[in-house]
Design an enzyme around this catalytic site. Structure first.
Site, PDB file in Angstrom:
ATOM      1  N   THR A  24       0.814  -1.211   0.000  1.00  0.00           N
ATOM      2  CA  THR A  24       0.000   0.000   0.000  1.00  0.00           C
ATOM      3  C   THR A  24       0.850   1.264   0.000  1.00  0.00           C
ATOM      4  O   THR A  24       1.973   1.261   0.530  1.00  0.00           O
ATOM      5  CB  THR A  24      -0.900   0.012   1.264  1.00  0.00           C
ATOM      6  OG1 THR A  24      -1.502   1.300   1.397  1.00  0.00           O
ATOM      7  CG2 THR A  24      -0.093  -0.234   2.529  1.00  0.00           C
ATOM      8  N   TYR A  48      -1.911   0.224   9.845  1.00  0.00           N
ATOM      9  CA  TYR A  48      -2.109  -0.492   8.578  1.00  0.00           C
ATOM     10  C   TYR A  48      -0.820  -0.453   7.752  1.00  0.00           C
ATOM     11  O   TYR A  48      -0.307  -1.487   7.332  1.00  0.00           O
ATOM     12  CB  TYR A  48      -3.284   0.145   7.812  1.00  0.00           C
ATOM     13  CG  TYR A  48      -3.429  -0.366   6.409  1.00  0.00           C
ATOM     14  CD1 TYR A  48      -3.603  -1.726   6.166  1.00  0.00           C
ATOM     15  CD2 TYR A  48      -3.401   0.504   5.319  1.00  0.00           C
ATOM     16  CE1 TYR A  48      -3.722  -2.206   4.866  1.00  0.00           C
ATOM     17  CE2 TYR A  48      -3.536   0.035   4.029  1.00  0.00           C
ATOM     18  CZ  TYR A  48      -3.693  -1.316   3.799  1.00  0.00           C
ATOM     19  OH  TYR A  48      -3.812  -1.782   2.530  1.00  0.00           O
TER      20      TYR A  48
END
Ligand code: UDP
Length: 324
Positions: free
Chosen positions: A116, A140
């Site tokens: 990501t 995350y």
């Protein structure tokens, strides 16, 4: 190739399975159906189970003998990761390590990892390329970076060939209308805008207008889900020849603010969308825009949906006739 797709019942994973199957690959989806949909598994077989369950994985690998694993199964919401980091480390780090234990024991098996833009943290440059320092500002991003590092180490120690693709903001849906984005609850900007237009319910909440961006709302790089899939297809070919751990940023290289996405959505659907300004969301960087030159150069990746109207249009087609 025989390919295990973890998270193949989810949004990006299900689009991947369709593309893989159309390219002639044999697919085995591994998914615990915690957020995915059984209805989304239309290409390949489904093994329901958890990637943290080593016995389950051993039996899948023993039976299917994958030549590659594409790992999409993960928890992926920035704000939730700030509130529940333990869940994120468990699913995204323990889960990936358990999966990698099987992968590295499977001779010749390659690994493609869904990473990501959140691994970069606060951007230090206008466009983010692969040289940009990795310094996540939310749990995350930290869990995804942990596995990127694992893959670097495993390439050296075990000769594991891998690619980590850093997605910027996935959006859009397959033109077949068979699959699309269907999170419950939905947190992502484009589907939330379209769903709010369809239900004419609550106004769309804009998370902050005090960012350091031209209109004060957060800027993101939206990339079509099938273009992400296309990069994975190219990546699988690349790994036939290339050793080591590789990293590619995937985005269109164009930034759109929340306000610009609202305006583009209004233009696509031909209707005004009510909105209200709210507080900023924890862990949200002001601007994330990719420099994807390396993927274009090494993999020959050319996105088919370079324009935001095309991306939102494909999402609108799905949401206005949703099957699940
Ligand atoms: N956003 C918003 N309202 C919403 C959902 C998202 O203003 O209801 C903003 C969010 O703060 C971020 C951008 O839209 O700046 C994209 O958010 P999304 O959750 O789609 O993706 P993320 O960038 O967090 O991966």
């Amino acid at each position: 190739m025989r390919l295990v797709v973890t998270g193949g019942a989810g949004y990006i994973g299900s689009h991947m399975c369709k593309l893989l199957s159309e390219a002639g690959h044999q697919v085995c989806v591994v998914d615990n159906l915690s957020t995915g949909h059984r209805e989304a598994v239309q290409w390949g077989e489904l093994e329901v189970g958890d990637i943290r369950d080593a016995d389950f994985l051993r039996s899948v690998f023993g039976r299917f003998s994958p030549e590659g694993v594409l790992h999409f199964a993960a928890k992926s919401q920035v704000a939730e990761s700030v509130q529940e980091p333990a869940d994120y480390y468990d699913n995204n780090v323990v889960g990936a390590l358990t999966l990698l234990d099987q992968v590295r024991r499977q001779a010749g098996c390659v690994f493609v990892f869904s990473s990501t833009a959140a691994v970069f943290g606060v951007p230090q440059t206008e466009l983010i390329d692969e040289q940009h320092p990795r310094n996540p500002i939310n749990a995350y991003g930290a869990t995804k970076l942990a596995i990127e590092r694992v893959l670097e180490n495993y390439a050296i120690a075990y000769g594991l060939r891998s690619i980590s693709f850093r997605y910027f903001n996935a959006a859009g849906a397959d033109p077949s209308g068979l699959i699309g984005e269907a999170h419950e609850p939905e947190t992502h900007l484009v589907p939330k805008i379209l769903m709010s237009a369809l239900t004419q319910g609550e106004p769309m909440r804009v998370f902050g207008e005090d960012c350091d961006t031209p209109d004060g709302t957060c800027v993101r790089d939206y990339v079509h889900v099938n273009d992400l899939g296309l990069a994975h297809l190219k990546g699988l070919e690349f790994l036939q020849k290339a050793e080591g751990a590789h990293f590619y940023n995937l985005g269109n290289g164009a930034g759109f603010s929340v306000m610009e996405i609202l305006a583009a959505s209004e233009a696509v659907i031909g209707r005004a969308i009510a909105r209200e300004i709210c507080a900023r969301r924890a862990g949200d960087p002001a601007r994330l825009v990719a420099d994807a030159t390396r993927a274009r150069k090494d993999l020959g990746w050319v996105p088919s949906y370079p324009n935001i109207a095309g991306i939102i249009g494909s999402a609108w087609a799905w949401h206005s006739q949703r099957r699940f």
